[in-house]
Structure formats: C-alpha cells, structure tokens
Motif scaffolding. Sequence first.
Motif, short mmCIF file in Angstrom:
data_model
loop_
_atom_site.label_atom_id
_atom_site.label_comp_id
_atom_site.label_asym_id
_atom_site.label_seq_id
_atom_site.Cartn_x
_atom_site.Cartn_y
_atom_site.Cartn_z
N ALA A 71 3.92 4.90 -3.07
CA ALA A 71 3.51 5.76 -1.96
C ALA A 71 2.22 5.25 -1.31
O ALA A 71 2.09 5.20 -0.08
CB ALA A 71 3.31 7.19 -2.47
N LYS A 72 1.24 4.84 -2.14
CA LYS A 72 -0.03 4.30 -1.62
C LYS A 72 0.21 3.06 -0.76
O LYS A 72 -0.35 2.92 0.33
CB LYS A 72 -0.95 3.92 -2.79
N ILE A 73 1.01 2.15 -1.30
CA ILE A 73 1.24 0.88 -0.61
C ILE A 73 2.03 1.09 0.67
O ILE A 73 1.72 0.50 1.71
CB ILE A 73 1.94 -0.10 -1.57
N LEU A 74 3.04 1.96 0.62
CA LEU A 74 3.82 2.23 1.83
C LEU A 74 2.97 2.88 2.91
O LEU A 74 3.10 2.57 4.10
CB LEU A 74 5.02 3.12 1.50
N ILE B 256 5.40 9.55 1.94
CA ILE B 256 5.53 10.98 1.63
C ILE B 256 6.68 11.21 0.64
O ILE B 256 6.53 11.94 -0.35
CB ILE B 256 5.74 11.79 2.92
N ALA B 257 7.81 10.55 0.88
CA ALA B 257 8.97 10.72 0.00
C ALA B 257 8.64 10.29 -1.42
O ALA B 257 8.97 10.99 -2.40
CB ALA B 257 10.16 9.92 0.53
N ASN B 258 7.97 9.15 -1.58
CA ASN B 258 7.64 8.65 -2.92
C ASN B 258 6.53 9.46 -3.59
O ASN B 258 6.55 9.65 -4.81
CB ASN B 258 7.27 7.17 -2.86
N ASN C 267 -1.23 12.47 -6.39
CA ASN C 267 -0.15 12.59 -5.41
C ASN C 267 -0.42 13.67 -4.38
O ASN C 267 -0.09 13.50 -3.19
CB ASN C 267 1.18 12.84 -6.13
N ASN C 268 -1.02 14.76 -4.81
CA ASN C 268 -1.39 15.82 -3.85
C ASN C 268 -2.40 15.30 -2.83
O ASN C 268 -2.31 15.59 -1.63
CB ASN C 268 -1.94 17.04 -4.58
N GLU C 269 -3.38 14.52 -3.31
CA GLU C 269 -4.38 13.94 -2.41
C GLU C 269 -3.72 12.98 -1.42
O GLU C 269 -4.06 12.95 -0.23
CB GLU C 269 -5.45 13.20 -3.22
N LEU C 270 -2.77 12.18 -1.93
CA LEU C 270 -2.10 11.22 -1.06
C LEU C 270 -1.26 11.93 0.01
O LEU C 270 -1.24 11.51 1.16
CB LEU C 270 -1.23 10.29 -1.91
#
Length: 277
Positions: free
Chosen positions: A233-236, A246-248, A268-271
């Motif tokens: 998710a971070k890298i995407l 968002i999906a990951n 993940n919530n922060e991301l």
Amino acid sequence: MKTVITTLISLTLSTGIYAQLKIPAASSGTTITQKVGIHDVTLKYSRPNMNGRKIFGELVPYGSVWRLGANGIPAITFEDAVSIEGHKIEAGTYGLFAIPEKDKWTIIISKKSNQWGSYAYSQADDLLRFTVKPSTLSYAVETYTMSFDNVTPAAAILSIEWDHTQVQLHITVDQKAEITASLDSAMATDKKPYMQAAQYYYDNNIDIKKAVEYINEADKAQPNVFYIKYWKAKILLKSGDKAGAIANAKEGLELAKKENIQEYVNLNNELLKKAGK
C-alpha cells in the motif's frame, strides 16, 4: 653485590604487587560501534568527568589543540569511505583532535590514531581540518560523551557533549551502488529478496517502478501477509496508484486486526488517512 640483589628482589616484589592492583581509571575508556548503512564506524575514546571544574575556556583552553577527551586521543575506524561535514574520508583508522573556541571549533582528522594526549601533535599529520559551530545545552553533561545520533540508512551524527557544550559532526555514506549490486546479484539466485529490495528502493527513492515490481512479487510469494500488504500500500501510494494503495491498506488492516497486531492496525489507518480514504 648484596645491594644489587636486594634492589632486584624489591623491584620484583613491587612489580608483582602492582600487577594485582585493580583500580578504576580516573577517565573511563569505552568503545562504541555503529553501523551506518551497511558498514561499521567504530570509536574508541576516554571519558573524563567535570568534577566541579569549568571545562571550556579553563580546563580546556580556547585556541589550543585538545585531544577530545582524556588519555589517548580518540581513534575512529571507518570500514568504508564516508563524508564528514561534506569532506570525503577513505576507509581506515584516524585520530581526532579539536581546537575549541567560543563561537567555533576546528575539528582535526589526523592520520595518526595512536597517541597519548595532544603533546606530540603535529599539523603535518593532519588529514583534514574543518570548522563547526558549537551549541549550548540547557543542562550540564558531567561525563564527557561522544555518541552516534539520528542514525538513518545513509547518515548519522557524531555528537560531542561536555559541560553545557555540544558539537555535532554530520556523517554521510553513499553505498547505493554497492547495495543495488548486491540486490541484483541476489535476484539471480533461487531465494530472491523481493521484500527487502522493494523496501530499499522505496526508502531511498531509487526507482519506484522497480519497487512496485518487487513488492508485487513479494505479495504473490506470500499472499495475505499483513506487513507485506502494508508495504505494498505504501509503495503503490508513492507510485501514484491511490486506488491500489487503499485496497491493499484495507486488506492489511483486516489481516492485522485478525492477528491482533495493533501496530499495523495503526499504520494502515494512518496510510488510509494519507490516501484520503
């Protein structure tokens, strides 16, 4: 002859007695090793105390060469080339001196690393000199301290603190070529380090497309792993694929909840907030 024999016996006895002595040094010695990037930096130095004395301007005179501590001069060893305050230094072991003044310090990197005090200091042995500005601490440091702070994958700060004074030396390394070559070599083996490669490329802003490629492979090899989903998710997100991020992140969030890994629930919530979801 009798006098000579008596003297020899006396010397032998006194040597034996002193060999048994266990007395702490007035200035304790220490060795610290810090990995900066993939190579070690090792520092060996002695640590005097203030003991009620005023240090800079009195015990350590302004304008004079100082050994940066007590006893032998500090010896610093670099396993690989580094830059200190922008000055490149090749791998090796060096001595450290300084010339403290009120508003600036001259730092001296010496080619000689094994010397007692600054009594035999010679400028002819200098590898390089540069100046830095000292800062004033709001508290007193009783025991002279050198430490590695703010360590990142490609940098660290060598802090010098005593009394109310602090001086910081910025160390940087450039190991990208060596690390990427190592990763490329590992990719030719059966055990491909997809996760580590993706993280390195992401953290060091090298090639986000390659980072995406590697994290996708890591996800294929180990599907439904909470920390891989988070990194994907971070890298995407960094690559511009907000929907994929968002999906990951949502998948990673559910996996972290299921395994009760609160740290990754929070991450993940922060991301998701960062992605605007």
